[in-house]
Design a protein around this motif. Structure first.
Motif, short mmCIF file in Angstrom:
data_model
loop_
_atom_site.label_atom_id
_atom_site.label_comp_id
_atom_site.label_asym_id
_atom_site.label_seq_id
_atom_site.Cartn_x
_atom_site.Cartn_y
_atom_site.Cartn_z
N TYR A 186 61.93 38.50 -10.82
CA TYR A 186 61.53 39.88 -11.00
C TYR A 186 60.95 40.14 -12.40
CZ TYR A 186 61.75 44.97 -11.24
OH TYR A 186 61.44 46.30 -11.41
N PRO A 187 61.59 39.65 -13.49
CA PRO A 187 60.95 39.82 -14.81
C PRO A 187 59.60 39.11 -14.89
CG PRO A 187 63.27 39.30 -15.06
CD PRO A 187 62.95 39.10 -13.61
N LEU A 188 59.49 37.96 -14.24
CA LEU A 188 58.21 37.25 -14.26
C LEU A 188 57.13 38.05 -13.53
CD1 LEU A 188 56.76 34.67 -15.12
CD2 LEU A 188 57.46 33.64 -12.96
N VAL A 189 57.51 38.67 -12.42
CA VAL A 189 56.57 39.53 -11.68
C VAL A 189 56.13 40.71 -12.55
CG1 VAL A 189 56.36 41.11 -9.73
CG2 VAL A 189 57.35 38.85 -9.40
N LEU A 190 57.08 41.27 -13.30
CA LEU A 190 56.74 42.38 -14.19
C LEU A 190 55.74 41.95 -15.27
CD1 LEU A 190 60.21 44.12 -14.75
CD2 LEU A 190 58.35 44.83 -13.23
N VAL A 191 55.93 40.74 -15.81
CA VAL A 191 55.00 40.24 -16.82
C VAL A 191 53.61 40.07 -16.23
CG1 VAL A 191 54.45 38.25 -18.28
CG2 VAL A 191 56.78 39.14 -18.21
N VAL A 192 53.54 39.47 -15.04
CA VAL A 192 52.24 39.27 -14.40
C VAL A 192 51.58 40.62 -14.09
CG1 VAL A 192 51.08 38.33 -12.37
CG2 VAL A 192 52.92 37.03 -13.45
N ARG A 193 52.37 41.57 -13.60
CA ARG A 193 51.82 42.89 -13.27
C ARG A 193 51.30 43.60 -14.51
NH1 ARG A 193 55.61 47.34 -10.48
NH2 ARG A 193 56.46 47.35 -12.61
N GLN A 194 52.08 43.49 -15.61
CA GLN A 194 51.65 44.14 -16.84
C GLN A 194 50.38 43.53 -17.40
OE1 GLN A 194 53.12 46.85 -18.20
NE2 GLN A 194 51.50 46.90 -19.76
N SER A 195 50.15 42.23 -17.13
CA SER A 195 48.94 41.58 -17.63
C SER A 195 47.68 42.13 -16.98
CB SER A 195 49.04 40.07 -17.41
OG SER A 195 48.94 39.75 -16.03
N PHE A 196 47.81 42.83 -15.86
CA PHE A 196 46.65 43.42 -15.19
C PHE A 196 46.58 44.93 -15.41
CE2 PHE A 196 47.25 39.52 -12.73
CZ PHE A 196 45.95 39.06 -12.64
N ARG A 197 47.34 45.45 -16.35
CA ARG A 197 47.34 46.88 -16.60
C ARG A 197 46.96 47.15 -18.05
NH1 ARG A 197 52.41 49.58 -13.26
NH2 ARG A 197 51.64 49.03 -11.19
N PRO A 198 45.69 47.41 -18.31
CA PRO A 198 45.27 47.69 -19.69
C PRO A 198 45.85 49.01 -20.18
CG PRO A 198 43.47 48.07 -18.15
CD PRO A 198 44.58 47.45 -17.36
N ASP A 199 45.79 49.22 -21.48
CA ASP A 199 46.31 50.45 -22.06
C ASP A 199 45.55 51.68 -21.58
OD1 ASP A 199 48.22 49.04 -23.48
OD2 ASP A 199 46.90 48.76 -25.21
N SER A 200 44.30 51.49 -21.14
CA SER A 200 43.51 52.61 -20.65
C SER A 200 43.97 53.10 -19.29
CB SER A 200 42.03 52.22 -20.59
OG SER A 200 41.85 51.08 -19.76
N GLY A 201 44.83 52.34 -18.62
CA GLY A 201 45.35 52.75 -17.33
C GLY A 201 44.68 52.02 -16.19
N ALA A 251 49.81 40.41 -24.72
CA ALA A 251 50.95 39.50 -24.83
C ALA A 251 51.32 38.92 -23.47
CB ALA A 251 52.15 40.23 -25.43
N CYS A 252 51.26 39.76 -22.43
CA CYS A 252 51.59 39.28 -21.08
C CYS A 252 50.55 38.29 -20.58
CB CYS A 252 51.71 40.46 -20.12
SG CYS A 252 53.16 41.51 -20.42
N VAL A 253 49.29 38.50 -20.93
CA VAL A 253 48.24 37.55 -20.53
C VAL A 253 48.50 36.18 -21.15
CG1 VAL A 253 45.79 36.98 -20.78
CG2 VAL A 253 46.46 39.30 -20.15
N VAL A 254 48.79 36.15 -22.44
CA VAL A 254 49.07 34.88 -23.12
C VAL A 254 50.32 34.24 -22.53
CG1 VAL A 254 49.54 33.77 -25.33
CG2 VAL A 254 47.99 35.72 -25.24
N ALA A 255 51.33 35.05 -22.22
CA ALA A 255 52.55 34.52 -21.62
C ALA A 255 52.28 33.91 -20.25
CB ALA A 255 53.60 35.63 -21.50
N VAL A 256 51.44 34.55 -19.45
CA VAL A 256 51.11 34.02 -18.13
C VAL A 256 50.39 32.67 -18.27
CG1 VAL A 256 49.65 34.37 -16.09
CG2 VAL A 256 51.07 36.24 -16.95
N VAL A 257 49.45 32.59 -19.20
CA VAL A 257 48.75 31.32 -19.43
C VAL A 257 49.73 30.24 -19.86
CG1 VAL A 257 47.03 30.15 -20.87
CG2 VAL A 257 46.57 32.45 -19.99
N ASN A 258 50.63 30.58 -20.76
CA ASN A 258 51.63 29.61 -21.23
C ASN A 258 52.53 29.15 -20.09
OD1 ASN A 258 52.84 28.03 -23.15
ND2 ASN A 258 53.97 29.66 -24.11
#
Length: 292
Positions: free
Chosen positions: A41-56, A265-272
């Motif tokens: 579940y935390p991993l899913v949250l990280v992946v989901r956040q990586s597709f959500r820019p600050d602009s919404g 940060a989530c994008v870099v984490a997903v790549v890692n």
């Protein structure tokens, strides 16, 4: 009548098989649920956040921004070359030390071999602190130099450079190569060494033709594990304070804590994570073939 009995037995067998399957599923459900809750579940949250820019909204823009940045490309390159160089150093040093412990008789060899197992439990920052006490700017080596020569500072100023990170990683991760090597050497038939020695083969040739082929699977398994660990190492880079050394884990920390750029940060984490999972799969394949 016989056919009816066989049919009834078949039905009962299928019913019992279904009950056993349901029982196994019921026993497996709690650990799977805990795994999903605390890891997936935390991993899913990280992946989901990586597709959500600050602009919404939902977008791949965070990936485009991160991949286009020089900081990410530099961090990726630094992570890769440090991991490869550390792994190579660990393989060479670990092989030589394991050879000495396994085949060179000296007092305390068994105690040293046991210490290797204990060393694996040490946190990485502890080794870095030890190196700082010895080779740091105000460490023992520089203190001894300035005390003897009267110089303003000592010559050992490499710990806050990439070479200091490399030294710390090789120091810390070498036992991870030694452990499978010592296990492999303990199963080596010493009669082969005796025969090679009786035929006039010198030590370097015995190592090259007899010991090294037997050690290759263990070297591959240990090297794969060290490569995965070095790619994800954070404590060593942080505690050395190396200037200009930014790896992928350090970039995650920088974007999340210092810049508050959580999508980046989530994008870099997903790549890692993707790189680590791929290398871990390679490690598992190598380990199975090596019997580790």
């Amino acid at each position: 009548m016989a056919e009816a009995v066989r049919a009834a037995r078949a039905v009962r067998g299928r019913a019992e098989g279904s009950r056993r399957s349901l029982g196994a599923f019921g026993r497996a459900l709690p650990p799977v649920a805990l795994l999903a809750l605390f890891f997936l579940y935390p991993l899913v949250l990280v992946v989901r956040q990586s597709f959500r820019p600050d602009s919404g909204g939902t977008s791949v823009q965070p990936y485009a921004d991160v991949f286009a940045s020089e900081a990410f490309r530099q961090a990726l390159w630094t992570t890769v070359w440090l991991a490869l160089a550390s792994t190579a150093g660990c393989l060479v040093l670990g092989f030589l030390l394991a050879l000495v412990i396994a085949f060179v008789p000296f007092p305390g060899a068994k105690a040293v071999a046991r210490f290797v197992d204990v060393f694996l439990s040490f946190p990485s920052f502890l080794i870095t602190l030890a190196l700082l006490f010895v080779y740091g700017s105000v460490g023992m080596a520089n203190g001894a130099w300035t005390g003897l020569t009267g110089a303003a500072q000592g010559p050992f100023q490499f710990l806050n450079t990439p070479w200091g990170v490399l030294l710390a990683e090789i120091t810390y991760f070498t036992p991870f190569v030694m452990r499978p090597l010592l296990a492999a050497f303990s199963q080596l038939d010493t009669a082969q060494l005796e025969v090679a020695g009786s035929l006039g083969a010198r030590a370097p040739r015995i190592v090259r033709t007899v010991i090294l082929p037997e050690a290759l699977p263990a070297l591959a398994a240990g090297g794969s594990l060290v490569l995965v660990l070095c790619l994800n190492e954070f404590g060593i880079v942080l505690f050395t304070g190396a200037k200009g050394v930014t790896t992928l884990p350090m970039l995650v920390y920088s974007k999340a804590i210092l810049e508050s750029d959580y999508p980046g940060a989530c994008v870099v984490a997903v790549v890692n994570v993707l790189i680590s999972v791929g290398l871990y799969g390679l490690y598992r394949v190598v380990s199975r073939r090596a019997g580790a």
